[in-house]
Design a protein around this motif. Structure first.
Motif, PDB file in Angstrom:
ATOM      1  N   PHE A  24       2.828  -0.699 -13.933  1.00  0.00           N
ATOM      2  CA  PHE A  24       3.430  -1.246 -12.720  1.00  0.00           C
ATOM      3  C   PHE A  24       2.509  -1.024 -11.523  1.00  0.00           C
ATOM      4  O   PHE A  24       2.329  -1.909 -10.685  1.00  0.00           O
ATOM      5  CB  PHE A  24       4.805  -0.609 -12.465  1.00  0.00           C
ATOM      6  N   LYS A  25       1.891   0.152 -11.457  1.00  0.00           N
ATOM      7  CA  LYS A  25       0.964   0.445 -10.363  1.00  0.00           C
ATOM      8  C   LYS A  25      -0.219  -0.529 -10.392  1.00  0.00           C
ATOM      9  O   LYS A  25      -0.659  -0.994  -9.346  1.00  0.00           O
ATOM     10  CB  LYS A  25       0.485   1.898 -10.446  1.00  0.00           C
ATOM     11  N   ASN A  26      -0.692  -0.857 -11.589  1.00  0.00           N
ATOM     12  CA  ASN A  26      -1.769  -1.841 -11.706  1.00  0.00           C
ATOM     13  C   ASN A  26      -1.345  -3.204 -11.175  1.00  0.00           C
ATOM     14  O   ASN A  26      -2.135  -3.897 -10.528  1.00  0.00           O
ATOM     15  CB  ASN A  26      -2.234  -1.968 -13.157  1.00  0.00           C
ATOM     16  N   ARG A  27      -0.111  -3.590 -11.429  1.00  0.00           N
ATOM     17  CA  ARG A  27       0.383  -4.878 -10.927  1.00  0.00           C
ATOM     18  C   ARG A  27       0.472  -4.872  -9.403  1.00  0.00           C
ATOM     19  O   ARG A  27       0.178  -5.875  -8.759  1.00  0.00           O
ATOM     20  CB  ARG A  27       1.736  -5.200 -11.556  1.00  0.00           C
ATOM     21  N   ILE A  28       0.855  -3.748  -8.824  1.00  0.00           N
ATOM     22  CA  ILE A  28       0.887  -3.637  -7.363  1.00  0.00           C
ATOM     23  C   ILE A  28      -0.537  -3.743  -6.815  1.00  0.00           C
ATOM     24  O   ILE A  28      -0.783  -4.442  -5.815  1.00  0.00           O
ATOM     25  CB  ILE A  28       1.549  -2.312  -6.913  1.00  0.00           C
ATOM     26  N   GLU A  29      -1.488  -3.084  -7.460  1.00  0.00           N
ATOM     27  CA  GLU A  29      -2.886  -3.159  -7.025  1.00  0.00           C
ATOM     28  C   GLU A  29      -3.405  -4.592  -7.104  1.00  0.00           C
ATOM     29  O   GLU A  29      -4.139  -5.040  -6.220  1.00  0.00           O
ATOM     30  CB  GLU A  29      -3.752  -2.214  -7.855  1.00  0.00           C
ATOM     31  N   ILE A  41       0.839  -1.203   0.000  1.00  0.00           N
ATOM     32  CA  ILE A  41       0.000   0.000   0.000  1.00  0.00           C
ATOM     33  C   ILE A  41       0.875   1.253   0.000  1.00  0.00           C
ATOM     34  O   ILE A  41       0.597   2.227  -0.707  1.00  0.00           O
ATOM     35  CB  ILE A  41      -0.978  -0.021   1.192  1.00  0.00           C
ATOM     36  N   THR A  42       1.955   1.214   0.784  1.00  0.00           N
ATOM     37  CA  THR A  42       2.896   2.343   0.797  1.00  0.00           C
ATOM     38  C   THR A  42       3.530   2.513  -0.581  1.00  0.00           C
ATOM     39  O   THR A  42       3.661   3.639  -1.083  1.00  0.00           O
ATOM     40  CB  THR A  42       3.979   2.135   1.874  1.00  0.00           C
ATOM     41  N   ALA A  43       3.898   1.399  -1.214  1.00  0.00           N
ATOM     42  CA  ALA A  43       4.478   1.455  -2.556  1.00  0.00           C
ATOM     43  C   ALA A  43       3.477   2.075  -3.540  1.00  0.00           C
ATOM     44  O   ALA A  43       3.854   2.910  -4.369  1.00  0.00           O
ATOM     45  CB  ALA A  43       4.881   0.061  -3.022  1.00  0.00           C
ATOM     46  N   LYS A  68      12.129   4.748  -3.303  1.00  0.00           N
ATOM     47  CA  LYS A  68      11.383   4.384  -2.099  1.00  0.00           C
ATOM     48  C   LYS A  68      10.449   3.209  -2.377  1.00  0.00           C
ATOM     49  O   LYS A  68      10.278   2.335  -1.531  1.00  0.00           O
ATOM     50  CB  LYS A  68      10.599   5.590  -1.577  1.00  0.00           C
ATOM     51  N   VAL A  69       9.860   3.185  -3.574  1.00  0.00           N
ATOM     52  CA  VAL A  69       9.004   2.057  -3.959  1.00  0.00           C
ATOM     53  C   VAL A  69       9.822   0.768  -3.969  1.00  0.00           C
ATOM     54  O   VAL A  69       9.381  -0.267  -3.466  1.00  0.00           O
ATOM     55  CB  VAL A  69       8.353   2.302  -5.344  1.00  0.00           C
TER      56      VAL A  69
END
Length: 128
Positions: A107-112, A12-14, A49-50
Motif C-alpha cells: 500500500f505504501k508503494n501505491r501511495i509513493e 506525503i503525510t499518509a 490517520k492515513v
C-alpha cells in the motif's frame, strides 16, 4: 495547481504515517503479550490517520478532477483496518503479522506511485 499541492501534502503525510505504522508493525511481529497489543493499537491508530489523509486528498481531487485534462494515478484505499485489526489482536500470530506487514508495504508503494505521478502533473503545469 494549489489544490494539487494540497493533495500531494496529504499523500506525503499518509506516507509518513505509513512509515510509522511499518515500524509498529515490525515491533508487533517480534513481540508478544502486552507489547504486541500496544504495538497493534499504535499501528492501527496510524492506519486511521492515513485513511483520513487519503479521504482529504480524494475530496480535493474530486473537486478539480474535471478541470484536469488528464488524471494521475488513482489514489488507493487502505484496506488494513476492521477485520485485520480483530484478527491481529485476537490471534496475535506471526503469519498474520507478516501478511499484514507486506500488505502495508504494498500500500505504501501505491501511495509513493501516486505522489510520483502527481509530481509529474505539477511539473508539467508549472512548465506551461
Amino acid at each position: 495547481l494549489e489544490q494539487l499541492e494540497q493533495i500531494k501534502l496529504h499523500l506525503i503525510t499518509a506516507k509518513r504515517l505509513l512509515d510509522e505504522a511499518e515500524n509498529w508493525s515490525l515491533l508487533d511481529a517480534i513481540s508478544s503479550g502486552p507489547v504486541s497489543i500496544f504495538a497493534d493499537f499504535m499501528e492501527y491508530s496510524r492506519f486511521n490517520k492515513v485513511k483520513l489523509e487519503i479521504m482529504k486528498a480524494k475530496s480535493i481531487y474530486k473537486l478539480i478532477k474535471d478541470d484536469l485534462k488528464r488524471t494521475f494515478y488513482e489514489i488507493p484505499d487502505l484496506n488494513l483496518t476492521g477485520l485485520w485489526f480483530t484478527l491481529d489482536v485476537l490471534f496475535d500470530s506471526l503469519p498474520i503479522d507478516i501478511i499484514r506487514h507486506f500488505k502495508l508495504k504494498a500500500f505504501k508503494n501505491r501511495i509513493e506511485e501516486s505522489i510520483y505521478f502527481l509530481d509529474k502533473i505539477i511539473y508539467a503545469l508549472k512548465e506551461k
